[in-house]
Structure formats: structure tokens, C-alpha cells
Write a protein that holds these residues in place. Structure first.
Motif, PDB file in Angstrom:
ATOM      1  N   GLU A  47     -40.755  99.393  11.403  1.00 30.95           N
ATOM      2  CA  GLU A  47     -40.240  98.082  11.611  1.00 30.95           C
ATOM      3  C   GLU A  47     -40.200  97.235  10.336  1.00 30.95           C
ATOM      4  N   GLY A  48     -41.066  97.733   9.299  1.00 29.27           N
ATOM      5  CA  GLY A  48     -41.203  97.047   8.026  1.00 29.27           C
ATOM      6  C   GLY A  48     -39.951  97.181   7.275  1.00 29.27           C
ATOM      7  N   SER A  49     -39.024  98.102   7.514  1.00 37.51           N
ATOM      8  CA  SER A  49     -37.808  98.304   6.555  1.00 37.51           C
ATOM      9  C   SER A  49     -36.873  98.877   7.575  1.00 37.51           C
ATOM     10  N   LYS A  50     -35.795  97.917   7.842  1.00 40.00           N
ATOM     11  CA  LYS A  50     -34.797  98.231   8.633  1.00 40.00           C
ATOM     12  C   LYS A  50     -33.922  99.464   7.789  1.00 40.00           C
ATOM     13  N   ASP A  51     -33.863  99.456   6.647  1.00 38.56           N
ATOM     14  CA  ASP A  51     -33.142 100.432   5.877  1.00 38.56           C
ATOM     15  C   ASP A  51     -33.864 101.902   6.350  1.00 38.56           C
ATOM     16  N   PHE A  52     -35.185 101.925   6.051  1.00 40.35           N
ATOM     17  CA  PHE A  52     -35.938 103.119   6.642  1.00 40.35           C
ATOM     18  C   PHE A  52     -35.585 103.519   7.849  1.00 40.35           C
ATOM     19  N   MET A  53     -35.556 102.674   8.806  1.00 43.74           N
ATOM     20  CA  MET A  53     -35.232 103.184  10.217  1.00 43.74           C
ATOM     21  C   MET A  53     -33.729 103.594  10.296  1.00 43.74           C
ATOM     22  N   LYS A  54     -32.855 102.924   9.622  1.00 44.04           N
ATOM     23  CA  LYS A  54     -31.435 103.517   9.698  1.00 44.04           C
ATOM     24  C   LYS A  54     -31.278 104.758   9.099  1.00 44.04           C
ATOM     25  N   LYS A  55     -31.971 104.825   8.025  1.00 40.72           N
ATOM     26  CA  LYS A  55     -31.712 106.243   7.218  1.00 40.72           C
ATOM     27  C   LYS A  55     -32.518 107.529   8.302  1.00 40.72           C
ATOM     28  N   LEU A  56     -33.505 107.027   8.928  1.00 40.65           N
ATOM     29  CA  LEU A  56     -34.064 107.903   9.956  1.00 40.65           C
ATOM     30  C   LEU A  56     -33.001 108.494  10.895  1.00 40.65           C
ATOM     31  N   CYS A  57     -32.283 107.401  11.455  1.00 41.10           N
ATOM     32  CA  CYS A  57     -31.350 107.575  12.523  1.00 41.10           C
ATOM     33  C   CYS A  57     -30.272 108.336  12.078  1.00 41.10           C
ATOM     34  N   GLU A  79     -23.060 101.323  13.246  1.00 39.01           N
ATOM     35  CA  GLU A  79     -22.774 101.760  11.806  1.00 39.01           C
ATOM     36  C   GLU A  79     -23.155 100.602  10.521  1.00 39.01           C
ATOM     37  N   TYR A  80     -23.628 100.981   9.707  1.00 36.09           N
ATOM     38  CA  TYR A  80     -24.364  99.989   8.613  1.00 36.09           C
ATOM     39  C   TYR A  80     -24.216 100.557   7.178  1.00 36.09           C
ATOM     40  N   GLN A  81     -24.345  99.477   6.346  1.00 38.08           N
ATOM     41  CA  GLN A  81     -24.459  99.530   5.053  1.00 38.08           C
ATOM     42  C   GLN A  81     -25.618  98.725   4.492  1.00 38.08           C
ATOM     43  N   THR A  82     -26.395  99.235   3.396  1.00 38.11           N
ATOM     44  CA  THR A  82     -27.382  98.225   2.837  1.00 38.11           C
ATOM     45  C   THR A  82     -26.780  97.849   1.488  1.00 38.11           C
ATOM     46  N   PHE A  83     -27.329  96.553   1.247  1.00 42.83           N
ATOM     47  CA  PHE A  83     -26.934  95.733  -0.300  1.00 42.83           C
ATOM     48  C   PHE A  83     -27.964  94.871  -0.836  1.00 42.83           C
ATOM     49  N   THR A  84     -27.846  95.087  -1.919  1.00 45.85           N
ATOM     50  CA  THR A  84     -29.034  94.237  -2.826  1.00 45.85           C
ATOM     51  C   THR A  84     -27.994  93.080  -3.645  1.00 45.85           C
ATOM     52  N   ASN A  85     -26.754  93.384  -3.610  1.00 44.58           N
ATOM     53  CA  ASN A  85     -25.872  92.866  -4.536  1.00 44.58           C
ATOM     54  C   ASN A  85     -24.963  91.768  -3.720  1.00 44.58           C
ATOM     55  N   PRO A  86     -25.004  90.437  -3.662  1.00 47.22           N
ATOM     56  CA  PRO A  86     -24.309  89.597  -2.858  1.00 47.22           C
ATOM     57  C   PRO A  86     -22.855  89.923  -2.885  1.00 47.22           C
ATOM     58  N   ALA A  87     -22.284  90.124  -3.880  1.00 55.08           N
ATOM     59  CA  ALA A  87     -20.857  90.015  -3.983  1.00 55.08           C
ATOM     60  C   ALA A  87     -20.322  91.206  -3.679  1.00 55.08           C
ATOM     61  N   LYS A  88     -20.928  92.258  -3.579  1.00 58.20           N
ATOM     62  CA  LYS A  88     -20.554  93.608  -2.788  1.00 58.20           C
ATOM     63  C   LYS A  88     -20.710  93.435  -1.122  1.00 58.20           C
TER      64      LYS A  88
END
Length: 521
Positions: A188-198, A207-216
Motif C-alpha cells: 500500500e505504501g508504494s503503488k509502484d512496488f505493487m505494480k511491479k509485483l503484479c 497497464e501503467y507507467q511510473t514517472f518523476t518527470n512532469p514533461a514525460k
């Protein structure tokens, strides 16, 4: 001393928990410990009553002597008393925790229920003894309290203490704790962790993608268009999910999270995922590290307004069971989502112990479930309807989970349907005002024996009146033979509550009503 009455004698006919409640509100000046004899149909059972002062609050604990016979007679025949009895500490102070206290207080094997910090509604209801001065962010303080009071089970309600590692510290200290370690709470603490486990264990999800860059992130949104979903990676108090129906709404969500920092560190990384078209449902399973035991289903109403309009909230109402969750679909969820998660977490070296709360989308085009997100604790307000319907001894069930013994447990549920309607402060989920007076709560609960009001955000003012102290404030809950009866009782109780500054949805359960209408015709 006002409450240490010398008149207690062998003819006392109060149960251990009732005894504690009856003498709780006295003004004690010292610590008192003495024994009385309680009579059950002619058989004496020693009861020890301890009075202690904890900070500014006086605490009373009454519990059955562990050497007493485990079988006593009653006027109705034979009454079995569980061999193992337990004192429980519930961590948290919201509606979910009130519901857990309510269920634990009814558990035959539970001698006493503490709740830290609790809230005024929990304390006034008698469902638990609240410990507002116990710092639940301080593991040493919690461990000390547990040892001083002989707590044999800690139930952690909210996600934040779990992510912070409270369960790790309690388990290390030898205190049975229902709730995952910090490492497992990353589901729960990290949705990115959960998605990678999936991804790794072939668990169906959007389907998803993770971002830290707003432009991308914005370019990804342009490429995939709307509707689309933008999520803060970390904990955001149920407000970190934006279902953007337009590209501009999605861009605004990216700016809020990655540029303006509206969600703090929780929004420093975002997940952008496909919009799933279908019907949402909540699925719960107790997990002991290897075995998963499914609970009853429920269906939440996330949007703030009638007709499912407006921004997402922490939940405006729930009913259980959810008609969409057929037995076939439950089996599919267990096989494709829950069990692969349990096995995957074990394989990753962080066994999950606690409750897995899977937010699901039942896709319209395929009819199959996909995982939207995981919570690592009971949902709020889903917990309220589940605890209203649970008939098993919750204390023993949760202890079994802590000890890896869920394989030997079966659960008993009321066949009745339960629904909860949330009363929230005007303005929620945006800015709202605290301190508004709420009246007629006792009268509202007396509308029907099937009604229970759980307090999520209340406190008492100087005059002893309940006042709002949060966004979601009350969970007006009721049971009935069908959805019409359950929601009718809940709304009848809501009509009695006098709180001009509060509001609620008027259509909780509309999907179940629609399903019932389709089946009838």
C-alpha cells in the motif's frame, strides 16, 4: 473511592467486560487490585479487577482468571468459555477502529479492549477503553503499555503505523500483532512496488507507467489520451487518485503532484494507468503469511456526490455483500490475484500477515477482475459493514492469523445485508470546518436495534456535546434482510441526527438496488 464499591460479592451477575464498563467512570485516586467471585448458574469463577491510572485517564480491567474452569453452566444450558482469553489493543482512532473494537468487545474470548488513541465516540459507546495519551508513533511506549496491561494481541488499524514499522517492533518484542511488517506494507505504501509485483507474478492489473518527470508524464498522457488515471505513489489519505476524464484534468493532476508538491513526498512519483471501464468492488482476505482466508465482499461509493459525481473520497458509503461478487468471481479473485500475491510476497522475503484489501475493477468487456490497488488494512468504511455481519470470535481469528493457523479457521457471517452511510463535514473532501455540534446521536441509534453509529471523527466540547473533528465524521450502519431494509434503517437514523453542517449521499446501495430489480424482472 466512588467506584471501588465494597458491595461486590459472590452474587454479582456481571460478565468480565460488563464489570469493567460499569465501574470505569469513577474518580480513582490510587491503584486498587482485589478479587471477587462471579457466579455462573451456581458455579463460582474468580474475577480479578484491576484499577490503574494511566496518564490523565483511569482504566479499569476485569478479566477471567486463567485457572478457572473452561466450561460453566448457564440458564440456557451449557455455555462454553474459550480456554485462551486475551486482552486486545487496537491502534487508531477512526471509524474502522471503532468497528474493530465493537467486534472484539463482542468476542467471547476477549477480556478487555483498549484503543489508542481512540476517540470520544468509541469511549462513550463502551466498546473500548480509550488511551488518548499513548503515543502510537513511539514503539517503546506501545510495547511498555502492552507489557504493563498483559495485552496478548495488538490490532493495527491505519496504514501509517504499519508503513512506519510498528508491527516489526511489536513482533520483535514478542507481542502478537495483526498487521504486516513495514516491508510487506509497501503493497500500500508504494503503488509502484505493487505494480511491479503484479508484473513479476502475472497478477491482472491496469497497464501503467511510473514517472518523476512532469514533461514525460504529460507526453505519456498525450499519447494515451483520456480518460486516464493519475495516482500518487505514496500514502495520500485516500485522496491521491485522480480519475481524469480529460487531458487537461490529467495535466492538472501531474502539476499538483510533481510540480506544486500538493501531496508532499507521497506525490513525488506518480503512476499513470489505463482507465478501466466496469464496476468496482472490494475484496478482503485475512493472511497468515502462507494461507489466505477470504472475507465477505463489499462495494464502496468513492465519489462525493449522488450519482457518483464529484471528486474521489475515502469512501461515502458501503454495503455488504456485493451482488456482483458471485461465488465464481470470488474464486477467480482468489486464484488470480490474492494467492499469487501471498506467494509472491513470501518469495520476495517479506511474508504478509494481516488483511489484504483488494480494490477491484470487474471489467465490463471481459467480466474478469483486475487489481486496482491494495490496502494492507481493513477499509474504512468497509470494515463497519463487515464487523456488523461477522459472527465469529474475531479475537481468536486474528490470533490464528498471527500464528500461521488460518488453515484451521472457518468464519460465520450473518445472512443479513449491512450498509453504512457516511456523514461528512460540509466541504469534504476539500476544506471543511471542525467544531460543529452534532446532536441526537443516542436517539438515532434507538431507531432500530439493527442500527449502530460508528465514530470516525468526533470529540466532545466543554459542554459534553459531540462535535465534528474531521472530514468523514460518522458511519451510520444498519443490517436488514435485504438492501431496501438495511438502507431504510440507516437513512431513518440519519433523519434523526441533528447536524446542519454535515452531509451524506442519498443513494448508497444504488447498484445493489439495480441488481435486485434486474433479478426480480
Amino acid at each position: 473511592m466512588a467506584c471501588a464499591s465494597p458491595s461486590i460479592n459472590a452474587s454479582l451477575k456481571l460478565g468480565p467486560k460488563a464489570l469493567g464498563k460499569k465501574y470505569l467512570r469513577g474518580h480513582l485516586k490510587s491503584v486498587v487490585s482485589y478479587s471477587v467471585s462471579q457466579t455462573f448458574g451456581g458455579l463460582s469463577s474468580p474475577i480479578r479487577v484491576d484499577y490503574h491510572a494511566y496518564a490523565s485517564d483511569h482504566i479499569v480491567r476485569a478479566f477471567k482468571n486463567r485457572d478457572a474452569s473452561t466450561t460453566v453452566s448457564s440458564t440456557n444450558g451449557s455455555l462454553k468459555v474459550p480456554e485462551e482469553r486475551v486482552t486486545v489493543l487496537v491502534i487508531g482512532g477512526g471509524g474502522r477502529e471503532h468497528a474493530l473494537c465493537y467486534a472484539l468487545e463482542r468476542s467471547p474470548s476477549c477480556d478487555a479492549v483498549f484503543c489508542a488513541p481512540g476517540n470520544s465516540g468509541i469511549a462513550q459507546s463502551g466498546d473500548a477503553t480509550c488511551i488518548p495519551d499513548l503515543d502510537i508513533t513511539n514503539s517503546d511506549a506501545v510495547i511498555s503499555f502492552c507489557r504493563n496491561w498483559g495485552v496478548g494481541l495488538v490490532v493495527v488499524g491505519p496504514e501509517a503505523p504499519l508503513v512506519a514499522g510498528l508491527a516489526n517492533d511489536l513482533v520483535k518484542a514478542g507481542i502478537p500483532t495483526f498487521g504486516p511488517s513495514a516491508e510487506a506494507a509497501a503493497l500500500e505504501g508504494s503503488k509502484d512496488f505493487m505494480k511491479k509485483l503484479c508484473d513479476k507474478y502475472n497478477i491482472p492489473t491496469a497497464e501503467y507507467q511510473t514517472f518523476t518527470n512532469p514533461a514525460k508524464a504529460k507526453q505519456y498522457i498525450k499519447d494515451h489520451s483520456a480518460p486516464i488515471v493519475v495516482k500518487a505513489d505514496g500514502l495520500a489519505a485516500g485522496k491521491g487518485v485522480i480519475v481524469a476524464m480529460t487531458v487537461d484534468e490529467a495535466f492538472a493532476a501531474i502539476d499538483a503532484m510533481l510540480v506544486e508538491g500538493s501531496f508532499g513526498s507521497a506525490g513525488s512519483r506518480v503512476i499513470i494507468e489505463e482507465f478501466l471501464d466496469g464496476e468496482e468492488a472490494s475484496f478482503f482476505a485475512l493472511v497468515d503469511g502462507e494461507t489466505a482466508l477470504p472475507l465477505e465482499s463489499a462495494q464502496d461509493h468513492k465519489r462525493v456526490g449522488d450519482g457518483d459525481v464529484g471528486p474521489n473520497t475515502g469512501g461515502m458509503g458501503v454495503y455488504s455483500p456485493a451482488p456482483i461478487m458471485t461465488e465464481e468471481l470470488k474464486q477467480k479473485v482468489m486464484e488470480t490475484i490474492i494467492l499469487p500475491t501471498v506467494k509472491g510476497m513470501a518469495a520476495e522475503g517479506c511474508k504478509f500477515i494481516g488483511v489484504l484489501y483488494a480494490g477491484l475493477m470487474i471489467e465490463k468487456k471481459s467480466g474478469l477482475p483486475k487489481l486496482i490497488e491494495y490496502n494492507v488494512r481493513f477499509g474504512d468504511p468497509e470494515c463497519q459493514v463487515l464487523m456488523m455481519r461477522l459472527e465469529s470470535d474475531l479475537a481468536q481469528v486474528l490470533l490464528a492469523a498471527c500464528r500461521g493457523g488460518l488453515g484451521k479457521i472457518s468464519l460465520t457471517w450473518s445472512p443479513e445485508l449491512a450498509t453504512v452511510v457516511v456523514m461528512a463535514s460540509e466541504g469534504y473532501p476539500g476544506a471543511y470546518k471542525n467544531g460543529t455540534v452534532i446532536k441526537n446521536l443516542d436517539e438515532a441509534e434507538q431507531v432500530s436495534p439493527a442500527v449502530k453509529i460508528f465514530h470516525a471523527g468526533t470529540t466532545l466540547d466543554r459542554d459534553g456535546h459531540f462535535v465534528a473533528a474531521g472530514g468523514r465524521v460518522l458511519g451510520v450502519t444498519a443490517k436488514g434482510t435485504d438492501i431496501e431494509e438495511a438502507r431504510g434503517k440507516a437513512y431513518d437514523a440519519l433523519d434523526v441526527v441533528d447536524w446542519p453542517e454535515g452531509f451524506y449521499r442519498h443513494d448508497i446501495g444504488w447498484r445493489a438496488l439495480k441488481h435486485r430489480h434486474i433479478v426480480a424482472h
